[in-house]
Scaffold this active site. Structure first.
Site, PDB file in Angstrom:
ATOM      1  N   PRO A  20       0.822  -1.218   0.000  1.00 26.40           N
ATOM      2  CA  PRO A  20       0.000   0.000   0.000  1.00 26.40           C
ATOM      3  C   PRO A  20       0.854   1.266   0.000  1.00 26.40           C
ATOM      4  CG  PRO A  20      -0.130  -1.125   2.129  1.00 26.40           C
ATOM      5  CD  PRO A  20       0.631  -2.024   1.209  1.00 26.40           C
ATOM      6  N   ASP A  70     -11.097   1.531 -23.946  1.00 21.23           N
ATOM      7  CA  ASP A  70     -11.342   1.507 -22.506  1.00 21.23           C
ATOM      8  C   ASP A  70     -11.129   2.844 -21.848  1.00 21.23           C
ATOM      9  OD1 ASP A  70     -11.579  -1.186 -22.451  1.00 21.23           O
ATOM     10  OD2 ASP A  70      -9.469  -1.530 -21.992  1.00 21.23           O
TER      11      ASP A  70
HETATM   12  N1  ADE Z   1      -0.914  -4.922   0.028  1.00 22.69           N
HETATM   13  C1  ADE Z   1      -1.768  -4.460   0.966  1.00 22.69           C
HETATM   14  N2  ADE Z   1      -2.491  -3.435   0.497  1.00 22.69           N
HETATM   15  C2  ADE Z   1      -2.089  -3.225  -0.777  1.00 22.69           C
HETATM   16  C3  ADE Z   1      -2.440  -2.284  -1.777  1.00 22.69           C
HETATM   17  N3  ADE Z   1      -3.368  -1.347  -1.577  1.00 22.69           N
HETATM   18  N4  ADE Z   1      -1.808  -2.352  -2.959  1.00 22.69           N
HETATM   19  C4  ADE Z   1      -0.854  -3.273  -3.174  1.00 22.69           C
HETATM   20  N5  ADE Z   1      -0.481  -4.180  -2.272  1.00 22.69           N
HETATM   21  C5  ADE Z   1      -1.083  -4.161  -1.078  1.00 22.69           C
END
Ligand code: ADE
Length: 292
Positions: free
Chosen positions: A99, A183
């Site tokens: 994330p 797209d």
């Molecule tokens: N692992 C946990 N959350 C994630 C996200 N938002 N994007 C990529 N990998 C992740």
């Protein structure tokens, strides 16, 4: 052996996935576009259980974080050995879903689709010891990638999302060669032969038979056979929907023609070049009120 491999065609993309949950990938890689591409031999998958590289009888892959804090951190020695074995052979890009990574985009998907090989390192818990990415960066292209501003339980779902976005861009994977360019974001990715009128926009609504359903009619212009009018209407709808859901994309648009500016003004956006757009007061995103 796949049909393509029997013919002697090269695999276009090899995808290695390292995870402590290999079962997560049982099924999703076998169906739909990805499954068909794999059956044809255009894409080849290998899913590896990280615990194979664990060093103790309990097959431990995590430990307590230095500096304290909640959760566990994945061990660098286990990941290092796994990636030495898996990513060592031949050119590849290492993708580490997290994330806190670079936001994934259609542009990145297109870049990955041109690579021979992707290796996904799927972390769990609080993530992988930071030295793993540092060490791998010195050896191969290494991207930390986020699929959105939310926190998943691990990188597996993100690896599937990225794989699907990449696989559908491989030559021959989509039935209709031009549909990738049509797209949302497609024009921005510069897909060969795709219409430019969707460049940088999300797509508007689409329709099929019957013409009339529960009192809702298909917009008349789509039945007109007038391709220029249809393209213009689709761009209008894309502009309206993008303004409603993704005003950040509207602000990045360039070369707006007078009709574009009129559509955006009706949506409550100031004229292009007037600085940041105000959020629209009211924004219908369906097609019903676009009379033709
Ligand atoms: N692992 C946990 N959350 C994630 C996200 N938002 N994007 C990529 N990998 C992740």
């Amino acid at each position: 052996m796949s049909e393509a491999q029997r013919r002697g065609d090269a695999v276009r993309l090899r995808v290695d996935i390292v995870t402590i949950f290999p079962a997560y990938f049982n099924g999703p890689l076998d169906v739909s576009l990805i499954g068909k591409a794999a059956a044809r031999g255009d894409i080849e998958f290998a899913v590896h259980d990280l615990r194979r590289w664990a060093r103790d009888a309990h097959r431990t892959v995590d430990d307590m974080p230095f500096g304290g804090g909640p959760g566990m951190v994945m061990k660098p020695d286990v990941w290092g050995d796994a990636l030495d074995d898996i990513a060592g052979a031949g050119p590849a890009t290492l993708v580490v879903p997290t994330p806190s990574g670079l936001p994934f985009s259609q542009e990145l998907a297109a870049r990955y689709a041109a690579q021979p090989r992707l290796v996904f390192a799927c972390g769990r818990y609080e993530g992988i010891d930071g030295r793993v990415v540092e060490a791998m960066r010195a050896r191969m292209p290494t991207d930390e990638i986020s699929i959105g501003d939310y926190v998943l339980a691990g990188g597996e779902a993100a690896a599937l999302v990225i794989t699907e976005a990449v696989a559908r861009l491989l030559p021959g994977v989509l039935g209709n060669a031009s549909s990738a360019g049509d797209d949302s974001f497609g024009g921005a990715a510069g897909a060969a032969g795709g219409p430019r009128y969707m460049c940088g926009l999300v797509e508007g609504p689409v329709y099929t038979r019957p013409r009339s359903w529960r009192g809702h009619e298909v917009p008349g212009v789509l039945l007109s056979g007038d391709h220029a009018a249809i393209a213009r209407w689709r761009r209008d709808m894309a502009l309206r929907r993008t303004a409603a859901y993704r005003p950040d994309l509207i602000r990045a648009l360039r070369d707006l023609d007078p009709r574009d500016q009129q559509v955006l003004a009706e949506a409550g956006f100031p004229a292009a070049g007037d600085g940041p757009g105000a959020p629209p007061a009211r924004f219908p995103v369906g097609g019903e009120d676009m009379a033709h």
